[in-house]
Design a protein around this motif. Structure first.
Motif, PDB file in Angstrom:
ATOM      1  N   ASN A   1       0.827  -1.196   0.000  1.00  0.00           N
ATOM      2  CA  ASN A   1       0.000   0.000   0.000  1.00  0.00           C
ATOM      3  C   ASN A   1       0.870   1.260   0.000  1.00  0.00           C
ATOM      4  OD1 ASN A   1      -2.296  -1.521   0.065  1.00  0.00           O
ATOM      5  ND2 ASN A   1      -2.630  -1.309   2.257  1.00  0.00           N
ATOM      6  N   LEU A   2       0.276   2.369  -0.437  1.00  0.00           N
ATOM      7  CA  LEU A   2       0.976   3.648  -0.459  1.00  0.00           C
ATOM      8  C   LEU A   2       1.269   4.123   0.964  1.00  0.00           C
ATOM      9  CD1 LEU A   2       1.951   6.184  -2.036  1.00  0.00           C
ATOM     10  CD2 LEU A   2      -0.353   7.094  -1.718  1.00  0.00           C
ATOM     11  N   GLN A   3       2.553   4.460   1.213  1.00  0.00           N
ATOM     12  CA  GLN A   3       2.938   5.040   2.501  1.00  0.00           C
ATOM     13  C   GLN A   3       3.058   6.556   2.410  1.00  0.00           C
ATOM     14  OE1 GLN A   3       7.050   5.539   4.630  1.00  0.00           O
ATOM     15  NE2 GLN A   3       6.489   3.398   4.761  1.00  0.00           N
ATOM     16  N   LYS A   4       3.682   7.061   1.329  1.00  0.00           N
ATOM     17  CA  LYS A   4       3.916   8.495   1.205  1.00  0.00           C
ATOM     18  C   LYS A   4       4.293   8.815  -0.233  1.00  0.00           C
ATOM     19  CE  LYS A   4       8.729   7.829   2.636  1.00  0.00           C
ATOM     20  NZ  LYS A   4       9.748   8.074   3.679  1.00  0.00           N
ATOM     21  N   VAL A   5       4.279  10.105  -0.548  1.00  0.00           N
ATOM     22  CA  VAL A   5       4.776  10.604  -1.828  1.00  0.00           C
ATOM     23  C   VAL A   5       5.879  11.614  -1.534  1.00  0.00           C
ATOM     24  CG1 VAL A   5       4.236  11.851  -3.940  1.00  0.00           C
ATOM     25  CG2 VAL A   5       2.573  10.249  -2.992  1.00  0.00           C
ATOM     26  N   GLU A   6       7.054  11.401  -2.127  1.00  0.00           N
ATOM     27  CA  GLU A   6       8.175  12.333  -1.980  1.00  0.00           C
ATOM     28  C   GLU A   6       8.048  13.464  -3.006  1.00  0.00           C
ATOM     29  OE1 GLU A   6      11.579   9.113  -0.554  1.00  0.00           O
ATOM     30  OE2 GLU A   6      11.705  10.042  -2.517  1.00  0.00           O
ATOM     31  N   ILE A   7       8.272  14.708  -2.566  1.00  0.00           N
ATOM     32  CA  ILE A   7       8.259  15.866  -3.443  1.00  0.00           C
ATOM     33  C   ILE A   7       9.684  16.415  -3.538  1.00  0.00           C
ATOM     34  CG2 ILE A   7       7.258  18.115  -3.909  1.00  0.00           C
ATOM     35  CD1 ILE A   7       5.225  15.833  -3.885  1.00  0.00           C
ATOM     36  N   TRP A   8      10.204  16.532  -4.770  1.00  0.00           N
ATOM     37  CA  TRP A   8      11.556  17.035  -5.024  1.00  0.00           C
ATOM     38  C   TRP A   8      11.456  18.325  -5.835  1.00  0.00           C
ATOM     39  CZ3 TRP A   8      16.306  14.052  -4.189  1.00  0.00           C
ATOM     40  CH2 TRP A   8      16.061  12.877  -3.464  1.00  0.00           C
TER      41      TRP A   8
ATOM     42  N   GLU B   1       7.474  15.363   2.045  1.00  0.00           N
ATOM     43  CA  GLU B   1       6.735  14.165   1.669  1.00  0.00           C
ATOM     44  C   GLU B   1       5.347  14.261   2.306  1.00  0.00           C
ATOM     45  OE1 GLU B   1       8.702  11.193   5.014  1.00  0.00           O
ATOM     46  OE2 GLU B   1       9.678  11.372   3.053  1.00  0.00           O
ATOM     47  N   THR B   2       4.391  13.625   1.677  1.00  0.00           N
ATOM     48  CA  THR B   2       3.009  13.703   2.136  1.00  0.00           C
ATOM     49  C   THR B   2       2.342  12.347   2.024  1.00  0.00           C
ATOM     50  OG1 THR B   2       0.850  14.723   1.749  1.00  0.00           O
ATOM     51  CG2 THR B   2       2.273  14.457  -0.172  1.00  0.00           C
ATOM     52  N   SER B   3       1.485  12.046   3.001  1.00  0.00           N
ATOM     53  CA  SER B   3       0.674  10.829   2.950  1.00  0.00           C
ATOM     54  C   SER B   3      -0.731  11.155   2.451  1.00  0.00           C
ATOM     55  CB  SER B   3       0.606  10.184   4.342  1.00  0.00           C
ATOM     56  OG  SER B   3       0.060  11.090   5.288  1.00  0.00           O
ATOM     57  N   THR B   4      -0.989  12.439   2.172  1.00  0.00           N
ATOM     58  CA  THR B   4      -2.273  12.838   1.597  1.00  0.00           C
ATOM     59  C   THR B   4      -2.019  13.257   0.150  1.00  0.00           C
ATOM     60  OG1 THR B   4      -2.032  15.107   2.405  1.00  0.00           O
ATOM     61  CG2 THR B   4      -3.111  13.529   3.857  1.00  0.00           C
TER      62      THR B   4
ATOM     63  N   THR C   1      11.094  30.765  -8.498  1.00  0.00           N
ATOM     64  CA  THR C   1      10.671  29.725  -9.449  1.00  0.00           C
ATOM     65  C   THR C   1      11.250  28.383  -9.026  1.00  0.00           C
ATOM     66  OG1 THR C   1      10.511  31.302 -11.266  1.00  0.00           O
ATOM     67  CG2 THR C   1      10.723  28.973 -11.848  1.00  0.00           C
ATOM     68  N   ARG C   2      10.412  27.363  -8.999  1.00  0.00           N
ATOM     69  CA  ARG C   2      10.842  26.000  -8.672  1.00  0.00           C
ATOM     70  C   ARG C   2      10.221  25.016  -9.663  1.00  0.00           C
ATOM     71  NH1 ARG C   2      13.707  28.728  -6.226  1.00  0.00           N
ATOM     72  NH2 ARG C   2      14.360  28.593  -4.025  1.00  0.00           N
ATOM     73  N   TYR C   3      10.989  23.957  -9.976  1.00  0.00           N
ATOM     74  CA  TYR C   3      10.528  22.862 -10.827  1.00  0.00           C
ATOM     75  C   TYR C   3      10.360  21.626  -9.937  1.00  0.00           C
ATOM     76  CZ  TYR C   3      12.020  25.926 -14.609  1.00  0.00           C
ATOM     77  OH  TYR C   3      12.170  26.978 -15.455  1.00  0.00           O
ATOM     78  N   TYR C   4       9.272  20.906 -10.123  1.00  0.00           N
ATOM     79  CA  TYR C   4       8.920  19.836  -9.181  1.00  0.00           C
ATOM     80  C   TYR C   4       8.813  18.481  -9.877  1.00  0.00           C
ATOM     81  CZ  TYR C   4       7.775  23.627  -5.978  1.00  0.00           C
ATOM     82  OH  TYR C   4       7.844  24.712  -5.162  1.00  0.00           O
ATOM     83  N   TRP C   5       9.222  17.434  -9.109  1.00  0.00           N
ATOM     84  CA  TRP C   5       9.021  16.032  -9.476  1.00  0.00           C
ATOM     85  C   TRP C   5       8.516  15.295  -8.240  1.00  0.00           C
ATOM     86  CZ3 TRP C   5      12.952  19.049 -11.082  1.00  0.00           C
ATOM     87  CH2 TRP C   5      13.215  19.136 -12.448  1.00  0.00           C
ATOM     88  N   ALA C   6       7.866  14.151  -8.449  1.00  0.00           N
ATOM     89  CA  ALA C   6       7.335  13.370  -7.322  1.00  0.00           C
ATOM     90  C   ALA C   6       7.483  11.882  -7.624  1.00  0.00           C
ATOM     91  CB  ALA C   6       5.867  13.712  -7.058  1.00  0.00           C
ATOM     92  N   ARG C   7       7.544  11.086  -6.553  1.00  0.00           N
ATOM     93  CA  ARG C   7       7.540   9.621  -6.685  1.00  0.00           C
ATOM     94  C   ARG C   7       6.914   9.016  -5.442  1.00  0.00           C
ATOM     95  NH1 ARG C   7      14.054   8.124  -6.205  1.00  0.00           N
ATOM     96  NH2 ARG C   7      14.382   8.911  -4.084  1.00  0.00           N
ATOM     97  N   ALA C   8       6.255   7.870  -5.630  1.00  0.00           N
ATOM     98  CA  ALA C   8       5.527   7.203  -4.543  1.00  0.00           C
ATOM     99  C   ALA C   8       6.412   6.181  -3.843  1.00  0.00           C
ATOM    100  CB  ALA C   8       4.276   6.524  -5.081  1.00  0.00           C
TER     101      ALA C   8
END
Length: 493
Positions: A39-46, A61-64, A77-84
């Motif tokens: 199951n999903l625990q969190k999503v990392e934001i970079w 990181e967020t669990s929501t 200005t920021r550029y964003y990536w994410a991974r679960a």
């Protein structure tokens, strides 16, 4: 290649004053999935100040579904990536997949002056829990008696929708009945207790009785008892039970865990369809210098301890031989072993002992006053003379010393051994069809398709002493060293 099947499918960055609000959408790994550790625990934001993921750093990181990235200042200005990340620590693919296609947002070029936002500018309901940081409103922000009788007539469900009341609460006779707490819904009060703890019990009653669903028509969506433990570590069980009868019946066995033994089970399903979803796991130790990953297969190498008829603890290694019959488990968790922790694997119930040498027994017996000076000299001068029973019974407890030693040399693991789960499988045995049998391969910690037997010219798969599992999904490997975490039914332990 990603290890987790959970994917981030969308990422939106919304500009704000001094911050950007990140909103993500994921697919897979919901609470309805049968395997908790997938199951999903969190999503990392970079984030990076340039459109280059190689220069990005993790900003949270967020669990929501949302994460505010604050402290950015004006026109940043920021550029964003994410991974679960799932509950076993496996990581999904980047979103966006391209390292130079980050989702961009720039903070506002204006900052409201101090004091410009006050009560007239805030409408009712404008400040919600999403706008307030955790613990940002505490006793220091609320004046004494600011919330009193004039603001709350009575404390009812419509006044307190969720949260916690942390205060001394006086329960009067209207709330307490018969020495236990009774909670009922509607106008009907049931005669049986809903929750009863440490009360005088009549014959046939349990120390704690939880009853749910009185008066319900048709199926109900809730369990009678839901236990949710967010602590991490191999000792952080949702429910832990030990059945330890004071006086076991002669000729019967003490029980521990889910075992078919007399004197009662530690856990018993009175009625229904049994236990599900079911994955049976065992404790073991692995040397600190032995590398491993979640999903790798392990095999016994040394028995460290036996705990009665129902349990044993071994030291294991990651498998490295094809068709290894000693393989029995898949690593589901690994952590440093704390010799002082209250863990089922080597808790205070550890009672095995070593025999002292004769001279040491005599010394300790003399110190305890079990023998006098003359007896000590006589038994020492005659090493073949039998010792009195109370002297011969002196033993050295091994539990504490063994735990301290293992705390320095080994990690503790929890390994799945029976039921459903997942395991790392490689392509050294060929491609897989659902239902194929699996055994260990010569790639450390990985399974492969079990070689078939040739019977009357036909290839036949037969369960043997080295069969470890049956795969539940088909998979075509890119080559012998390609690997995948696949769903299986365990046969090993």
């Amino acid at each position: 290649m990603a290890d987790s099947n959970i994917a981030v499918t969308n990422l939106v960055a919304t500009s704000g004053v001094g911050q950007n609000l990140i909103t993500v959408t994921t697919a897979g790994g919901g609470l309805s999935d049968c395997l908790f550790y997938l199951n999903l625990q969190k999503v990392e934001i970079w984030a990076s100040s340039t459109n280059n993921r190689g220069a990005a750093t993790k900003v949270g990181e967020t669990s929501t579904s949302t994460l505010p990235h604050g402290g950015l200042g004006v026109s940043a200005t920021r550029y964003y990536w994410a991974r679960a990340v799932d509950n076993s620590g496996l990581i999904g693919e980047w979103y966006p997949l391209s390292a130079t296609a980050g989702i961009v947002a720039t903070t506002s070029n204006q900052v409201p002056p101090n004091g410009s936002v006050g009560e007239p500018q805030l409408g009712n309901g404008a400040v919600t829990n999403l706008k307030l940081a955790l613990l940002s409103v505490d006793s220091g922000n609320i004046r004494l008696l600011a919330v009193g009788d004039a603001h709350i007539n009575s404390l009812k469900a419509d006044k307190v929708t969720s949260g916690e009341i942390n205060a001394t609460v006086k329960l009067t006779a209207a709330q307490m009945e018969g020495g236990y707490l009774r909670i009922a819904t509607g106008a009907t009060v049931q005669s049986a207790p809903i929750v009863r703890v440490n009360a005088v019990m009549a014959t046939g009653q349990s120390a704690m009785h939880v009853t749910s669903g009185f008066g319900a028509v048709g199926p109900t969506p809730e369990a009678a008892l839901w236990v949710y433990n967010i602590a991490r570590g191999l000792g952080s069980h949702a429910i832990r039970g030990t059945h330890d009868p004071v006086a076991p019946v002669s000729g019967q066995l003490d029980s521990a865990g889910l075992v078919a033994a007399a004197n009662g089970y530690s856990f018993y399903t009175e009625a229904g369809l049994g236990v599900g979803p079911f994955t049976g796991a065992h404790d073991a130790f692995i040397r600190k210098d032995q590398p491993s990953e979640l999903g790798m297969v392990i095999a016994d190498r040394k028995v460290l301890f036996r705990k009665g008829i129902s349990d044993g603890v071994t030291r294991v290694e990651v498998t490295s031989e094809a068709m290894d019959p000693t393989a029995w488990g898949v690593i589901a968790n690994r952590t440093a072993f704390d010799p002082n922790a209250l863990l089922g694997v080597l808790g205070p119930q550890l009672k095995e002992e070593d025999d002292y040498p004769r001279k040491e027994k005599l010394r300790r017996a003399f110190e305890r006053g079990l023998i006098d000076d003359r007896e000590y000299r006589d038994f020492t001068a005659n090493p073949r003379s039998p010792l009195p029973p109370e002297v011969d019974a002196i033993r050295r407890p091994r539990g504490t010393a063994l735990k301290r030693h293992l705390g320095k040399t080994d990690d503790q693991i929890m390994a799945n051994g029976v039921g459903e789960g997942a395991a790392l499988v490689c392509g050294r045995g060929g491609n897989l069809k659902a239902g194929d049998l699996l055994c260990t391969s010569d790639r450390p910690g990985h399974l492969m398709k079990q070689p078939p037997f040739i019977i009357d010219g036909q290839e036949v798969q037969v369960v043997t002493n080295y069969t470890f599992a049956k795969v539940r999904e088909a998979y075509d490997f890119a080559g012998p060293d390609d690997r995948k975490l696949l769903l299986v039914f365990y046969y090993g332990g």
